[in-house]
Design a protein around this motif. Structure first.
Motif, PDB file in Angstrom:
ATOM      1  N   ASP A 239       0.832  -1.207   0.000  1.00 34.27           N
ATOM      2  CA  ASP A 239       0.000   0.000   0.000  1.00 34.27           C
ATOM      3  C   ASP A 239       0.863   1.250   0.000  1.00 34.27           C
ATOM      4  N   THR A 240       1.984   1.217   0.751  1.00 35.08           N
ATOM      5  CA  THR A 240       2.869   2.383   0.796  1.00 35.08           C
ATOM      6  C   THR A 240       3.438   2.665  -0.584  1.00 35.08           C
ATOM      7  N   ALA A 241       3.807   1.593  -1.304  1.00 36.32           N
ATOM      8  CA  ALA A 241       4.371   1.775  -2.643  1.00 36.32           C
ATOM      9  C   ALA A 241       3.339   2.360  -3.599  1.00 36.32           C
ATOM     10  N   LYS A 242       2.070   2.014  -3.370  1.00 26.78           N
ATOM     11  CA  LYS A 242       1.015   2.472  -4.278  1.00 26.78           C
ATOM     12  C   LYS A 242       0.409   3.806  -3.852  1.00 26.78           C
ATOM     13  N   ALA A 243       0.780   4.282  -2.632  1.00 28.06           N
ATOM     14  CA  ALA A 243       0.092   5.441  -2.039  1.00 28.06           C
ATOM     15  C   ALA A 243       0.079   6.667  -2.945  1.00 28.06           C
ATOM     16  N   ALA A 244       1.176   6.874  -3.678  1.00 29.26           N
ATOM     17  CA  ALA A 244       1.287   8.095  -4.480  1.00 29.26           C
ATOM     18  C   ALA A 244       0.297   8.125  -5.631  1.00 29.26           C
ATOM     19  N   TRP A 245      -0.289   6.957  -5.961  1.00 27.37           N
ATOM     20  CA  TRP A 245      -1.168   6.893  -7.130  1.00 27.37           C
ATOM     21  C   TRP A 245      -2.525   6.295  -6.782  1.00 27.37           C
ATOM     22  N   THR A 246      -2.861   6.387  -5.471  1.00 24.62           N
ATOM     23  CA  THR A 246      -4.111   5.805  -4.995  1.00 24.62           C
ATOM     24  C   THR A 246      -5.036   6.904  -4.495  1.00 24.62           C
TER      25      THR A 246
ATOM     26  N   ALA B 120      12.129   8.132  11.803  1.00 25.46           N
ATOM     27  CA  ALA B 120      12.467   7.328  12.979  1.00 25.46           C
ATOM     28  C   ALA B 120      11.770   7.880  14.218  1.00 25.46           C
ATOM     29  N   TYR B 121      11.544   9.192  14.231  1.00 28.93           N
ATOM     30  CA  TYR B 121      10.869   9.816  15.379  1.00 28.93           C
ATOM     31  C   TYR B 121       9.354   9.744  15.240  1.00 28.93           C
ATOM     32  N   TRP B 122       8.837  10.112  14.050  1.00 33.41           N
ATOM     33  CA  TRP B 122       7.373  10.125  13.927  1.00 33.41           C
ATOM     34  C   TRP B 122       6.835   8.798  13.403  1.00 33.41           C
ATOM     35  N   LYS B 123       7.676   7.767  13.405  1.00 27.65           N
ATOM     36  CA  LYS B 123       7.286   6.406  13.043  1.00 27.65           C
ATOM     37  C   LYS B 123       6.721   6.317  11.621  1.00 27.65           C
ATOM     38  N   GLY B 124       7.436   6.918  10.700  1.00 30.13           N
ATOM     39  CA  GLY B 124       7.121   6.760   9.278  1.00 30.13           C
ATOM     40  C   GLY B 124       5.683   7.013   8.915  1.00 30.13           C
ATOM     41  N   GLU B 125       5.038   5.986   8.365  1.00 33.29           N
ATOM     42  CA  GLU B 125       3.678   6.133   7.865  1.00 33.29           C
ATOM     43  C   GLU B 125       2.686   6.509   8.958  1.00 33.29           C
ATOM     44  N   GLU B 126       2.944   6.016  10.177  1.00 33.66           N
ATOM     45  CA  GLU B 126       2.031   6.330  11.277  1.00 33.66           C
ATOM     46  C   GLU B 126       1.909   7.855  11.449  1.00 33.66           C
ATOM     47  N   GLY B 127       3.058   8.529  11.470  1.00 34.70           N
ATOM     48  CA  GLY B 127       3.057   9.978  11.630  1.00 34.70           C
ATOM     49  C   GLY B 127       2.545  10.700  10.401  1.00 34.70           C
ATOM     50  N   ARG B 128       2.992  10.239   9.226  1.00 32.35           N
ATOM     51  CA  ARG B 128       2.611  10.905   7.981  1.00 32.35           C
ATOM     52  C   ARG B 128       1.096  10.828   7.757  1.00 32.35           C
ATOM     53  N   LEU B 129       0.546   9.621   7.898  1.00 28.66           N
ATOM     54  CA  LEU B 129      -0.894   9.461   7.685  1.00 28.66           C
ATOM     55  C   LEU B 129      -1.686  10.137   8.800  1.00 28.66           C
ATOM     56  N   GLY B 130      -1.085  10.193   9.996  1.00 30.91           N
ATOM     57  CA  GLY B 130      -1.728  10.884  11.114  1.00 30.91           C
ATOM     58  C   GLY B 130      -1.923  12.367  10.815  1.00 30.91           C
ATOM     59  N   LEU B 131      -0.906  12.968  10.178  1.00 28.57           N
ATOM     60  CA  LEU B 131      -1.049  14.387   9.799  1.00 28.57           C
ATOM     61  C   LEU B 131      -2.141  14.543   8.755  1.00 28.57           C
ATOM     62  N   ILE B 132      -2.198  13.573   7.822  1.00 27.41           N
ATOM     63  CA  ILE B 132      -3.173  13.677   6.733  1.00 27.41           C
ATOM     64  C   ILE B 132      -4.596  13.530   7.259  1.00 27.41           C
ATOM     65  N   ASP B 133      -4.822  12.571   8.186  1.00 25.67           N
ATOM     66  CA  ASP B 133      -6.208  12.417   8.665  1.00 25.67           C
ATOM     67  C   ASP B 133      -6.516  13.318   9.871  1.00 25.67           C
ATOM     68  N   GLY B 134      -5.524  14.081  10.318  1.00 29.44           N
ATOM     69  CA  GLY B 134      -5.785  15.054  11.368  1.00 29.44           C
ATOM     70  C   GLY B 134      -5.661  14.520  12.779  1.00 29.44           C
ATOM     71  N   SER B 135      -5.282  13.234  12.930  1.00 25.88           N
ATOM     72  CA  SER B 135      -5.179  12.683  14.274  1.00 25.88           C
ATOM     73  C   SER B 135      -3.870  13.101  14.947  1.00 25.88           C
ATOM     74  N   LYS B 136      -2.917  13.609  14.170  1.00 31.12           N
ATOM     75  CA  LYS B 136      -1.659  14.094  14.756  1.00 31.12           C
ATOM     76  C   LYS B 136      -1.395  15.525  14.300  1.00 31.12           C
ATOM     77  N   LYS B 137      -0.609  16.230  15.115  1.00 31.45           N
ATOM     78  CA  LYS B 137      -0.227  17.599  14.759  1.00 31.45           C
ATOM     79  C   LYS B 137       1.291  17.701  14.716  1.00 31.45           C
ATOM     80  N   ILE B 138       1.795  18.665  13.952  1.00 30.35           N
ATOM     81  CA  ILE B 138       3.257  18.820  13.858  1.00 30.35           C
ATOM     82  C   ILE B 138       3.825  19.286  15.188  1.00 30.35           C
ATOM     83  N   THR B 139       2.967  19.808  16.053  1.00 29.34           N
ATOM     84  CA  THR B 139       3.447  20.241  17.361  1.00 29.34           C
ATOM     85  C   THR B 139       3.484  19.081  18.355  1.00 29.34           C
ATOM     86  N   ASP B 140       3.083  17.852  17.909  1.00 36.15           N
ATOM     87  CA  ASP B 140       3.159  16.688  18.789  1.00 36.15           C
ATOM     88  C   ASP B 140       4.628  16.383  19.073  1.00 36.15           C
ATOM     89  N   PRO B 141       4.894  15.779  20.271  1.00 37.92           N
ATOM     90  CA  PRO B 141       6.290  15.586  20.702  1.00 37.92           C
ATOM     91  C   PRO B 141       7.160  14.860  19.677  1.00 37.92           C
TER      92      PRO B 141
END
Lengths: 417, 295
Positions: free
Chosen positions: A118-125, A200-221
């Motif tokens: 899914d990560t490999a396909k994400a850019a075109w999904t 390594a800090y924001w745990k890759g996809e977990e952090g990236r997708l979290g920003l996209i769906d709004g469950s995480k903020k860039i001000t998170d630790p």
């Protein structure tokens, strides 16, 4: 008179030969639009003959358009109904726009698409459906001067703490610059640095997708910690780093004056051009025993024009593109590009193979802010470039920078409001 | 003899080719751009008339307006440095070239001094970037990497490249001054300094004013040098962003910024209107009243 008779005979012969050939071949011709004008010879001499060996009934014409004009040209062609059967897809926002405009036919029935995560396909999904078959990605990591490492008795670091200690050792030796890094060009501060060790800090996809769906903020630790790690590297930069540009960094490294160059895989040919003994290591884990991450940035894929008359033939072609034979062929024509499928691919370029090996036991993630988060004003990606540069040229802290980023993002991005 | 009607007809005929080209390639695109700034294009390719909403957005959106004013302010600085440094240098060199002190080598100096103006901006940017590079160059301080020094540094590169233009412009005005005026002042016992400021300079004031307003137009249309050195989002922190790069980013998009043609047209219209107003005001208030002394 006699010559006319001969040519008439030749013509009859020719016509009857064609008539005989037609039922045997029944060729379908597909055109493939691309921005890689430099790949023309590769497609004609290597890739398409390989495809035709397996599928003689489908003829593919590679029809490149100038890189800078590609997006505008392909859009006007498709909207005018004259687009190629196969379209090379840009990653993320541009392609999201194209999908929503209905440019692409569904890829249902392309079985080999199963080789991609899914990560490999994400850019075109979009909305759970993938519209393009991934062709190549670029990676980012750290090139290092093997001779300097041997001389100082160093080994590639496994954690960020080890990385800092290693940089300190090189600095203490007084002979070499630890990092060939400057902030005159802000894009590489993001693409080759923050987006490289940050996951390594924001745990890759977990952090990236979290920003996209709004469950995480860039001000998170976890994000602030990544920006702090970026700030901590400032002390290892060469004097005058504020106006050291990308080309200067590469030279500093290739001349053997700096030990480590944070860079992308696309620079493989340049860093080895002076015959330097170059190795590569991936971004370290945030702490001992932690998960390793690697930035895999999707670069190109191929999709089917919804208005094409040859959708079935196009699917056959894309099924082949998703397979190991094509992936192996293509990435070896352009060192620095990497296949995105889960099939084993061999790289003839040694450094490219070393780079590809970094994918083993690392979780892959694309650049942080290119999916959706930059499709408004201010675009998050541009803002990250700017603030990383501000952090290296003024005293702005990680906390202040992330706060400003969050403020900009939540001003327009609905899930972050 | 040609009748008046024929004369008028042939007049129109002779003007027509130039007029058609001017209308088709200057006036029409300008009008289309102004019209586009009043529309909003959507994804399905339709445009809706939205009046001045784009202008309202440009001047009130928190981020966009801040970038716009920043670019305008930087552009004013960029212009000020050019006027305060480039034009005086041009005047000084033109005065020296026409002073007669150089005798036969005048042509050599004139040519050498004009050479930078013939170079490509990309080359000028590249050479200067190397000269002031902290790694390979002669200056240890990161001039281009500091938000305070970056814009003056780029401006001075522009000055270095283009001082030949005002020089040649004023030079041609100075050599047009009849020699008897200069000789008369010398016979009256005026020093060269006095001769220059009391006789020569007043005679070239119209040209001097013109080169100032041309510098205004060139700097407010400026783009290439900044783009060659710092790209379309010129840093650090947009400290070298000028109207040209701001427009480029808006209209063509940048890495992460999606191109917005309507807003780009709005920016272009604002820049154009501003330059038109200043230039018109100058010609109306100043240039019109300047009179070349009756010779």
């Amino acid at each position: 008179m006699r010559s006319m008779g001969t040519s008439f005979a030749a013509m009859t012969l020719g016509v009857s030969l064609v008539a005989m050939a037609v039922p045997a071949l029944a060729q379908t011709t597909l055109t493939l639009g691309s921005w890689r004008t430099e790949d023309l010879a590769v497609w004609q001499d290597q890739i398409l003959p390989a495809f035709n060996a397996a599928h003689p009934d489908i003829k593919v014409e590679f029809a490149p358009i100038n890189t800078n004009e590609y997006n505008a040209a392909i859009q006007s062609q498709i909207e005018g109904g004259a687009g190629p059967d196969l379209i090379t897809c840009r990653p993320f926002d541009v392609n999201n726009e194209w999908i929503q405009r209905g440019y692409f036919a569904s890829l249902e029935g392309v079985a080999a698409l199963g080789h991609f995560t899914d990560t490999a396909k994400a850019a075109w999904t979009w909305d759970g459906a993938t519209y393009c078959v991934p062709v190549a990605a670029v990676l980012a990591g750290y090139y290092y001067n093997v001779d300097i490492f041997n001389e100082l008795g160093l080994t590639p670091p496994a954690t960020m703490a080890e990385f800092t200690a290693l940089l300190q050792k090189i600095k203490d030796s007084g002979k070499y610059e630890p990092l060939a890094l400057g902030s005159a060009e802000s894009w590489q501060l993001a693409y080759n640095n923050l987006y490289s060790f940050g996951p390594a800090y924001w745990k890759g996809e977990e952090g990236r997708l979290g920003l996209i769906d709004g469950s995480k903020k860039i001000t998170d630790p976890e994000f602030v910690a990544a920006f702090q790690a970026f700030a901590d590297l400032k002390q290892f930069l060469p004097a005058g780093q504020e106006s050291i540009a990308y080309a200067d960094m590469t030279q500093l490294f290739t001349l053997g004056r700096a030990a480590i160059l944070p860079d992308g895989s696309w620079n493989i040919n340049q860093v080895t051009s002076t015959g330097l003994n170059v190795g590569v290591f991936g971004p370290p884990a945030a702490e001992a025993g932690g998960q390793r991450y690697l930035q895999e940035m999707p670069d190109m894929a191929i999709g089917i024009n919804a208005k094409s008359a040859n959708v079935e033939a196009a699917k056959v072609f894309l099924d082949w593109v998703a397979g190991a034979e094509f992936q192996q062929l293509y990435v070896n024509t352009a060192p620095g590009f990497f296949a995105m499928s889960d099939q084993a691919i061999k790289y003839e370029n040694k450094l490219a193979q070393d780079f590809a090996n970094l994918k083993t036991d690392a979780l892959l993630t694309p650049r942080l802010a290119l999916d959706r988060l930059s499709a408004g004003t201010p675009p998050l990606d541009d803002e990250i470039w700017r603030l990383l540069q501000v952090m290296y040229t003024t005293d702005t802290t990680a906390a202040a920078a992330t706060e400003e980023l969050q403020k900009g993002l939540s001003s327009w991005y609905a899930p972050q409001k | 003899l040609i009748s008046q009607g024929t004369a008028r007809r042939s007049l129109i005929l002779f003007v027509l080719p130039a007029l058609v080209v001017y209308l088709a390639f200057a006036v029409l695109p300008l009008l289309l751009s102004v019209i586009q700034s009043l529309f909003d294009s959507s994804r399905d390719g339709t445009s809706t008339f939205i009046g001045l909403a784009n202008y309202f957005y440009l001047f009130t959106h928190e981020v966009v307006s801040a970038r716009f004013w920043n670019a305008l302010f930087n552009n004013a600085k960029y212009f000020a440095i050019h006027v305060l440094v480039e034009v005086p240098i041009g005047l000084l060199l033109a005065a020296m070239l026409t002073s007669g002190a150089l005798r036969t080598s005048e042509g050599v100096y004139r040519t050498i001094l004009f050479i930078p103006a013939t170079l490509s901006v990309v080359i000028v940017g590249f050479i200067w970037r190397l000269i002031i590079n902290p790694l390979w160059g002669i200056v240890g301080f990161p001039l281009l990497g500091n938000a305070v020094t970056a814009l003056p540094t780029i401006s001075l590169m522009g000055v270095w490249q283009y001082f030949g233009i005002p020089m040649v412009f004023l030079y041609s005005a100075l050599i047009a001054i009849p020699n008897d005026l200069v000789e008369a002042s010398r016979i009256d016992g005026a020093s060269p300094w006095r001769t220059f400021w009391s006789i020569k300079f007043p005679l070239i004031v119209p040209q001097f004013g013109l080169i100032v307003i041309l510098t205004f137009i060139w700097t407010f249309n400026g783009f290439d040098l900044v783009f060659a050195l710092n790209g379309s989002a010129p840093g650090p922190n947009y400290s070298t962003d000028i109207l040209g790069t701001f427009f480029y980013r808006t209209f063509f998009g940048s890495s992460g910024q999606v191109a917005d043609l309507d807003l780009g047209a709005t920016v272009a219209t604002v820049i154009f209107t501003m330059m038109l107003a200043v230039t018109a005001l100058y010609f109306w208030l100043v240039q019109r009243r300047l009179r070349t002394h009756m010779l």
